[in-house]
Design a protein around this motif. Structure first.
Motif, short mmCIF file in Angstrom:
data_model
loop_
_atom_site.label_atom_id
_atom_site.label_comp_id
_atom_site.label_asym_id
_atom_site.label_seq_id
_atom_site.Cartn_x
_atom_site.Cartn_y
_atom_site.Cartn_z
N PHE A 24 0.41 -1.30 0.20
CA PHE A 24 0.28 -0.04 0.10
C PHE A 24 1.15 1.27 0.06
CE2 PHE A 24 -2.63 -3.28 2.38
CZ PHE A 24 -3.57 -3.12 1.03
N ASN A 123 -8.19 -4.67 4.88
CA ASN A 123 -8.05 -2.52 4.74
C ASN A 123 -8.20 -2.12 3.09
OD1 ASN A 123 -6.12 -1.64 7.28
ND2 ASN A 123 -4.58 -3.12 6.91
N MET A 127 -10.97 0.15 2.34
CA MET A 127 -10.61 1.42 0.51
C MET A 127 -11.30 1.39 -0.12
SD MET A 127 -6.47 1.37 0.23
CE MET A 127 -5.76 0.44 1.16
N ARG A 128 -11.30 0.02 0.06
CA ARG A 128 -12.70 -0.12 -1.15
C ARG A 128 -14.71 0.66 -0.96
NH1 ARG A 128 -11.93 -6.42 -2.63
NH2 ARG A 128 -11.03 -6.83 -4.39
N ALA A 141 -11.62 11.53 2.38
CA ALA A 141 -11.42 10.35 2.03
C ALA A 141 -11.36 9.24 3.77
CB ALA A 141 -10.52 9.67 1.08
N LEU A 145 -12.96 6.82 5.47
CA LEU A 145 -12.41 5.91 6.24
C LEU A 145 -11.74 5.10 7.92
CD1 LEU A 145 -8.57 5.72 4.43
CD2 LEU A 145 -10.28 4.16 4.10
N GLN A 155 -4.92 5.90 8.40
CA GLN A 155 -6.22 6.72 7.78
C GLN A 155 -4.53 7.71 6.58
OE1 GLN A 155 -8.46 8.91 9.22
NE2 GLN A 155 -9.55 7.32 11.25
N PHE A 158 -2.78 5.59 3.81
CA PHE A 158 -4.18 4.98 2.55
C PHE A 158 -4.38 5.93 1.52
CE2 PHE A 158 -4.84 1.38 5.58
CZ PHE A 158 -4.30 0.57 5.29
N THR A 159 -4.36 7.03 2.37
CA THR A 159 -4.72 8.26 1.35
C THR A 159 -4.10 9.06 0.68
OG1 THR A 159 -4.63 10.45 2.64
CG2 THR A 159 -7.46 8.94 2.80
N LEU A 162 -4.51 8.39 -3.16
CA LEU A 162 -5.13 8.51 -3.40
C LEU A 162 -5.04 9.71 -4.61
CD1 LEU A 162 -8.12 7.86 -3.37
CD2 LEU A 162 -8.41 9.89 -2.33
N TRP A 169 -7.67 5.30 -6.93
CA TRP A 169 -7.09 4.44 -6.01
C TRP A 169 -5.77 4.06 -6.95
CZ3 TRP A 169 -7.04 5.34 -0.73
CH2 TRP A 169 -7.99 5.52 0.11
#
Length: 256
Positions: A24, A123, A127-128, A141, A145, A155, A158-159, A162, A169
């Motif tokens: 990720f 995770n 995200m989905r 986002a 999340l 958070q 992961f973003t 994005l 993503w």
């Protein structure tokens, strides 16, 4: 070829360093680390397949990832020092075991050449679940999340993958989901890497356990072990100065 971020070239005689991110992540996540290391050497950070701005593929095995890294190293002219974290550490180990001619020294950050039992699919599902049509900034986002991932650090992490403008993503979530058993495992490879190797772990992490050392030494007979106090699995993000200092100290004292 993989997307690369080239921090260099540095005007030194030191070999270049290839940085390989984890699941990720992206090469961009390692920008601060790479910049701190680049005055002393050329530093190249990659986006692994199915991550960042690199191509998407239907498979995500460690043999795939090692072949991708070999292509990058060859493109830049030959051997490199290689540092990989987590999934990237496994990819770097497979590269060293299968193409030792391309690796000078190896740094493995908080991972061992073993199969792990934890899962990351939750995770992916989080995200989905984000309704990207309602996202105009990363905070939007993160707020979505939060219903699935209370940890604000995760958070934010992961973003970073994005693309807000394109509302997509930069992670091939479908393939990463399908290939998760391979990501958690480690391939059965009979090779050995005889070069200098550092297993650098977070003192608060259990990813590299004492019972893993026999397996590590079998594949990496020159392995050395070090820990960063107060750090967990994300040691480079939690303790960046200590991480850089550990790498520089080891690289300066380990013979090529």
């Amino acid at each position: 070829m993989l997307n690369v971020i080239d921090h260099g070239p540095a005007d030194t005689n030191e070999p270049p360093l290839l940085i390989v991110h984890g699941l990720f992540g992206s090469g961009r996540n390692w920008g601060a680390i790479a910049k701190r290391l680049s005055p002393n050497r050329r530093v190249i950070a990659v986006d692994q397949r199915n991550h960042g701005n690199s191509p998407w593929f239907d498979s995500h095995t460690y043999e795939d990832m090692a072949a991708d890294l070999a292509e990058v190293i060859t493109h830049f002219g030959g051997r490199m020092d290689v540092c990989g974290h987590s999934m990237g550490g496994k990819a770097a180990m497979v590269l060293a075991l299968t193409r030792p001619d391309l690796v000078n020294r190896l740094i493995v950050a908080d991972i061992a050449p073993v199969t792990y039992g934890h899962d990351q699919n939750q995770n992916i599902q989080a995200m989905r679940s984000v309704d990207l049509s309602k996202v105009t900034k990363r905070a939007d986002a993160s707020a979505q999340l939060a219903a699935h991932i209370p940890d604000t650090t995760l958070q934010s992490f992961f973003t970073q993958s994005l693309d807000v403008k394109e509302q997509r993503w930069r992670l091939n979530l479908d393939v990463l989901d399908a290939e998760m058993p391979k990501i958690l495992s480690f391939p059965d490879i009979s090779g050995r890497f005889e070069g200098p190797t550092l297993f650098l772990s977070g003192a608060n992490s259990d990813y590299v356990a004492p019972e893993h050392r026999a397996t590590i030494r079998e594949k990496f007979p020159k392995a050395r072990f070090a820990k960063i106090t107060g750090a967990g699995h994300w040691l480079h993000a939690e303790k960046p100065r200590e991480f850089v200092a550990s790498l520089e100290a080891w690289l300066s004292h380990s013979a090529l």
